[in-house]
Design a protein around this motif. Structure first.
Motif, PDB file in Angstrom:
ATOM      1  N   UNK A  42      48.972  44.698  36.630  1.00 30.51           N
ATOM      2  CA  UNK A  42      50.394  44.471  36.874  1.00 30.51           C
ATOM      3  C   UNK A  42      50.635  43.115  37.526  1.00 30.51           C
ATOM      4  N   UNK A  43      49.667  42.669  38.330  1.00 33.14           N
ATOM      5  CA  UNK A  43      49.770  41.367  38.986  1.00 33.14           C
ATOM      6  C   UNK A  43      49.440  40.250  38.014  1.00 33.14           C
ATOM      7  N   UNK A  44      48.361  40.448  37.264  1.00 33.53           N
ATOM      8  CA  UNK A  44      47.873  39.453  36.316  1.00 33.53           C
ATOM      9  C   UNK A  44      47.283  40.194  35.121  1.00 33.53           C
ATOM     10  N   UNK A  45      47.931  40.158  33.957  1.00 34.30           N
ATOM     11  CA  UNK A  45      47.450  40.912  32.798  1.00 34.30           C
ATOM     12  C   UNK A  45      46.022  40.558  32.382  1.00 34.30           C
ATOM     13  N   UNK A  46      45.543  39.366  32.742  1.00 28.48           N
ATOM     14  CA  UNK A  46      44.177  38.977  32.404  1.00 28.48           C
ATOM     15  C   UNK A  46      43.172  39.723  33.280  1.00 28.48           C
ATOM     16  N   UNK A  47      43.599  40.205  34.432  1.00 29.11           N
ATOM     17  CA  UNK A  47      42.758  40.920  35.403  1.00 29.11           C
ATOM     18  C   UNK A  47      41.535  40.073  35.745  1.00 29.11           C
ATOM     19  N   UNK A  48      41.795  38.892  36.274  1.00 34.62           N
ATOM     20  CA  UNK A  48      40.732  37.968  36.650  1.00 34.62           C
ATOM     21  C   UNK A  48      40.859  37.612  38.118  1.00 34.62           C
ATOM     22  N   UNK A  49      39.746  37.781  38.829  1.00 36.90           N
ATOM     23  CA  UNK A  49      39.712  37.416  40.249  1.00 36.90           C
ATOM     24  C   UNK A  49      38.872  36.153  40.419  1.00 36.90           C
ATOM     25  N   UNK A  50      39.368  35.221  41.248  1.00 39.42           N
ATOM     26  CA  UNK A  50      40.601  35.310  42.020  1.00 39.42           C
ATOM     27  C   UNK A  50      41.833  34.972  41.191  1.00 39.42           C
TER      28      UNK A  50
END
Length: 201
Positions: A42-50
């Motif tokens: 929901x924050x970042x559709x790529x789901x990549x940290x950071x």
């Protein structure tokens, strides 16, 4: 600005430490790409940290790109200006990031892939690449140690984060007796406030 990700990620921790060294305060939201996948999505559709969320809602990903932006904001750099010194720092950073990448791959292979379908030649290849990165770093520090005068630059940050992370997730792959210069510098870095305020666990 808000930094999204867990500090047991070397890439998230690298950004958090760099921000402190640059005098930039980041709010930290410890969201896991595994345990909180839907929330991270929901924050970042790529789901990549950071992931870095800017004050206007824009997001940035990739630790190196985020650090570049933070340096631009601060008007400072964690890299030396002199070309020869900069090349050496970039060389060390590249090796440190390679070590992080291989430690992550090895951890995933051991912990996420079922044992019956793990491919041993691939595991051995990654182990060899990880050892090669640390061997090159050790030789470079033996030739010219990093300063331990209280100042942190990006090569030291990345090297120490890589060593500590590897020791956390695949501890059988590091040996202080084999890599004494890396172990010594990491112990020094971990004693500094910027590292102490960003513990891996």
């Amino acid at each position: 600005m808000k930094l999204i990700g867990m500090l047991d990620s070397p890439y998230v921790r690298r950004v958090a430490i760099s921000a402190q060294c640059l005098g930039i305060e980041l709010a930290h939201e410890p969201v896991s790409v595994f345990r909180h996948f839907e929330r991270f999505q929901q924050i970042n559709p790529v789901v990549k940290a950071p992931t870095l969320i800017l004050d206007d809602g824009q997001t940035l990903i990739d630790s190196t790109l985020i650090i570049d932006y933070l340096e631009t904001l601060s008007g400072q750099s964690l890299l030396p200006a002199h070309p020869a010194a900069r090349v050496r720092a970039l060389y060390l950073i590249g090796l440190g990031l390679a070590a992080c990448e291989k430690a992550v791959q090895l951890y995933y292979e051991r912990n996420l892939r079922p044992a019956q379908i793990q491919y041993q030649p691939w595991v051995e290849r990654v182990e060899g690449q990880l050892a090669a990165a640390f061997t090159a770093l050790e030789l470079e520090l033996q030739r010219q140690p990093l300063p331990t005068d209280g100042a942190l630059m990006q090569d030291g940050i990345t090297l120490a984060v890589a060593w500590s992370f590897t020791g956390l997730v695949v501890p059988d792959q590091i040996d202080a007796a084999r890599f004494p210069h890396i172990a010594h510098y990491t112990a020094y870095a971990e004693s500094l406030d910027a590292f102490a305020r960003t513990p891996m666990n």
